[in-house]
Design an enzyme around this catalytic site. Structure first.
Site, PDB file in Angstrom:
ATOM      1  N   CYS A 262      -4.935   2.070  -4.998  1.00 42.40           N
ATOM      2  CA  CYS A 262      -5.989   2.377  -5.969  1.00 42.40           C
ATOM      3  C   CYS A 262      -7.068   1.294  -5.949  1.00 42.40           C
ATOM      4  CB  CYS A 262      -5.402   2.540  -7.360  1.00 42.40           C
ATOM      5  SG  CYS A 262      -4.462   1.116  -7.963  1.00 42.40           S
ATOM      6  N   HIS A 799      -3.713  -0.982 -12.532  1.00 43.93           N
ATOM      7  CA  HIS A 799      -4.263   0.203 -11.879  1.00 43.93           C
ATOM      8  C   HIS A 799      -5.784   0.110 -11.851  1.00 43.93           C
ATOM      9  CE1 HIS A 799      -4.478   4.255 -10.413  1.00 43.93           C
ATOM     10  NE2 HIS A 799      -5.152   4.678 -11.467  1.00 43.93           N
TER      11      HIS A 799
END
Length: 844
Positions: A262, A799
């Site tokens: 990510c 994230h």
């Protein structure tokens, strides 16, 4: 489980763990997930932790992966490598199980090394879950997990069996994402080439009888361009592509997560939405300017891979795409990014910009340039010379778009030598104003068993020590600082003790810190008590085999005299501390230390036979607990714990007392109580926790503030002929077309890494940089935001997502790996903003 004498020494274990942890991935081999907290305990115990402490550390106990699993023993979603778990190869796993055993009946979490593409190996932690059906309404459906390397043909074969489709029937597979038109997939593709991620993938298997026709569907479904060739540039010309000619909006293309990628996807989305860069690659100008001979470049391969990816993302043919080929090239030229570990997106961005620049550098042979140390001339002259030198060696689309000029002014504190330099930059790393204090939540344990335990939040200087923490706790609890002992508790046992000189860097935010009140010490050695750690143990009825995870409750200390004592005396000492959490009838109206009253009979008749048994345990060893036999009238704990009678310090060692309870008895007498926070109106916790609002101007002012260099980054003064802690000041001279602002949310000390989660008020439009530019004749100073790289979570994991403005539609979109959604402007900037992309309103 091996016996203690069969296990290697801690030094031997340490060396073997360090070697096997660095073993390279080999296709087909098995690796295992191990809980990160347990691995941290192991490394502390073996002395290979990144945060050393003066005190010794306890045996980690058996491997316990319960925090990684759901109640049905499936792996929890969204676990992060390095934060939630660590991966170890089979050989190391076998050794760890041999040395430490495994908790309860847990099943090892084994995963295979797979190859997503040539030379790209990963440990496939998460399989892809497909919701499969024979109907586009997805009713009924079954959920099946597949490896990413599984071909669609193999999936087709399995689904034919699962749904009982006749052997002579023809079948085809569709991806059927909610809210998006179904997409026909090619059978020779692998799952990693067509799915959007691990979850939320819907697959429909459609069948028909021989010689019959397929069901009528929208022509767009079956006639869709199925090409997944990276070179989709021909689908997008310099002019805007009409939305009517493509199935999807160009540029609105999610990127599949290839395993903790990510961080890469967020950077690629932001770069894709920088108009000058995107238009350059879509026009295929990069193919004309490839520099394959630059020794600092990557033979043009990074530029080609990036161009192919941009072409695909802007072709309008894909709602999502797997950036596997780009990832392979990335890892090929920088091994740091070759695995599937999480990385810092800003570090990747810096590498990508540098790699693209060198691959597209129009200067084939860089001339030799010299720098004259002549700080007496005008800034304008020095700046122009510096920029000319830079452009003689560096000329690319990256320099054209992202490079600005920074002035640095350094002054020697002794001779006052002045050094003025101008250096190019491609991003501004802005510091965030920080509070000097840090909030630490502690649980306070009064020494007297009749007093209640409570929690409180302590505000303490970030650079403070445990001694400082004890002083603040003493102020809040009306105790003496030298009567407090600080420990980290894990799974109801003492994980480690801290000394007063240890820095607060040793304490992480997730650590459970307990502060114990202990008796004040006297000077006479003969009167010094033994401070004995005590833990509560639920004994297995079928075996007295011990592991740390059978412990329960809150461990405590007893203050034992350095003299032999009777069993009743010892039990009374223990019961006095246990009254907080146990139903002890003998305590009602009785003085527990008075062995002449009725309480002694209760202890002797009831506690001894039916309550707990008393053991000693060396927490640094795998040896089982030793039951204390009270065959004699008295027991000497100094002998049991091998304490030197001449020891000048109160004893707190690795030997502890264990109080053994059966499961039934624990159920009947143990009282689970929640620990409340101390009510203190003089402390405003909300005000202490929340930082004042930070603005972009605050960060820019801090960046341009004069500072004194530290000892580690001292400046070499050519006049004094030695390194000096000089003063240094940065100023902005010239700004680029696209200004990249990196908010330095992560702070680093020798032992501690921390993240600043404060909201930074950044303008969405009309960021005016003119007040920070010292070049007076530079008109380009107003910027509008076009992209944000977001980071959620803490250090070492978390994230990444991106919020970007599409250059064709002018609308904002939120990119979360393969998932894309339209968002309003008020949702663009959040506390997660990490790297911001601003484009000048008058780009030249």
């Amino acid at each position: 489980m091996g016996e203690e004498d069969q296990a290697p020494s801690q030094d031997e274990q340490k060396e073997l763990v360090k070697i096997l942890q660095n073993k390279p991935l080999i296709l087909g081999e098995t690796w295992y997930l191990v809980d990160a907290t347990w691995m941290k305990s192991l490394k502390l115990y073996l002395g290979i932790s990144e945060r050393p402490c003066r005190n010794t550390h306890f045996h980690p106990g058996p491997i316990d992966n319960r925090n990684l699993l759901n109640s049905d023993n499936t792996l929890k979603n969204n676990l992060s490598d390095g934060t939630d778990y660590e991966l170890v190869p089979q050989e190391l796993w076998d050794k760890l199980v041999e040395w430490y055993g495994m908790e309860g009946n847990q099943t090892p979490i084994a995963r295979r090394v797979t190859q997503l593409a040539n030379n790209y190996l990963i440990v496939e932690v998460y399989l892809v879950r497909l919701r499969c059906s024979t109907d586009f309404s997805m009713d009924p459906e079954v959920i099946i997990s597949f490896s990413r390397t599984t071909t669609m043909k193999s999936i087709d074969e399995e689904l034919r069996i699962k749904f009982g489709i006749a052997e002579n029937a023809e079948t085809r597979l569709w991806l059927n994402p909610p809210g998006v038109s179904p997409e026909l997939v090619e059978m020779d593709k692998s799952l990693s080439e067509v799915v959007v991620g691990q979850e939320g993938n819907c697959c429909v298997i459609e069948s028909k009888k021989p010689n019959s026709k397929w069901s009528d569907r929208d022509d767009d479904f079956s006639q869709k361009n199925l090409s997944t060739n990276d070179n989709d540039l021909s689908s997008y010309s310099n002019a805007k592509v009409s939305r009517m000619t493509t199935p999807y909006q160009p540029g609105i293309c999610g990127l599949s997560n290839l395993g903790n990628t990510c961080f890469m996807n967020s950077v690629l989305q932001c770069m894709s939405n920088c108009p000058p860069v995107t238009e350059y690659f879509l026009a295929r100008r990069h193919l004309e300017e490839l520099n394959k001979v630059n020794p600092l470049g990557m033979r043009g391969e990074i530029a080609v891979a990036f161009g192919n990816l941009i072409g695909t993302m802007w072709s309008g043919n894909h709602p999502h795409y797997s950036p596997i080929q780009f990832k392979i090239q990335l890892g090929k030229f920088n091994p740091v990014f070759s695995g599937c570990q999480q990385h810092d997106s800003q570090e990747l961005l810096t590498f990508l910009l540098d790699g693209l620049h060198e691959d597209l550098n129009r200067i084939k042979q860089k001339p030799y340039t010299t720098i004259n140390d002549d700080s007496d001339r005008e800034d304008k002259i020095l700046a122009q010379e510096a920029w000319d030198r830079h452009r003689k060696r560096n000329d690319s689309i990256i320099v054209d778009t992202f490079h600005g000029l920074l002035k640095s002014r350094v002054v020697c504190p002794d001779c006052k030598k002045l050094s003025v330099t101008f250096d190019p930059f491609c991003n501004l790393s802005l510091p965030l104003p920080q509070k000097k204090d840090r909030l630490i939540t502690i649980t306070f344990i009064p020494f007297e068993g009749s007093e209640q335990i409570f929690k409180c939040r302590i505000s303490i200087p970030r650079q403070g020590t445990i001694k400082d923490l004890c002083f603040e706790v003493a102020q809040r609890t009306s105790t003496e600082p030298n009567s407090l002992m600080v420990s980290e508790i894990s799974h109801s046992h003492f994980h480690q003790f801290y000394s007063g000189e240890d820095t607060l860097d040793n304490i992480h935010d997730r650590d459970l810190i307990y502060v114990y009140e202990v008796p004040a010490l006297t000077n006479a050695i003969e009167n010094k008590p033994l401070l004995i750690p005590v833990c509560l143990w639920e004994v297995n009825e079928n075996s007295e085999r011990f592991d740390n995870h059978q412990l329960f409750g809150i461990p405590f200390f007893i203050n034992s005299p350095r003299l032999p004592m009777s069993e009743n005396d010892l039990r009374n000492l223990l019961l006095d501390k246990m009254q907080r959490h146990f139903n002890i009838p003998a305590l009602n109206g009785c003085n527990m230390m008075d062995t002449d009253n009725g309480s002694a009979d209760f202890v002797n008749k009831t506690m001894k036979d039916n309550w707990f048994r008393i053991y000693t345990k060396n927490t640094a060893a795998r040896t089982p607990p030793t039951l204390i036999e009270f065959k004699k009238k008295r027991v000497d704990l100094t002998e049991l714990f091998d304490v030197d009678d001449d020891e000048d310090e109160t004893y707190v060692g690795r030997n502890i007392l264990l109080l053994g309870f059966t499961k039934e008895l624990k159920r009947d007498v143990y009282i689970e109580k929640s620990v409340e926070y101390l009510t203190d109106k003089s402390y405003n916790y909300r005000a202490s926790r929340e930082m004042e609002k930070i603005t972009m101007n605050d960060c820019l002012n801090l960046f341009t503030t004069c500072e004194k260099l530290g000892a580690d980054d001292a400046w070499y003064c050519p006049t004094c002929k030695k390194h000096q802690r000089a003063t240094k000041k940065f100023d902005l001279w010239d700004l680029p077309k696209i200004l990249i602002v990196h908010l330095k949310r992560f702070s680093y000390t020798r032992l501690l890494r921390d993240k600043i989660d404060a909201m930074v008020d950044c303008p969405l439009k009309n960021l005016d940089m003119s007040q920070y530019l010292i070049k007076r004749d530079r008109p380009q100073s107003v910027y509008n935001l076009i992209g944000v790289c977001n980071h959620y979570g803490g250090m070492g994991g978390g994230h990444y997502t991106a919020s970007c403005k599409n250059k064709d539609t002018g609308e904002w979109y939120y990119f979360d790996d393969s998932n894309v959604e339209s968002i309003s402007e008020d949702r663009v900037l959040t506390k997660a903003a990490y790297v911001l992309f601003y484009m000048a309103t008058d780009p030249q």
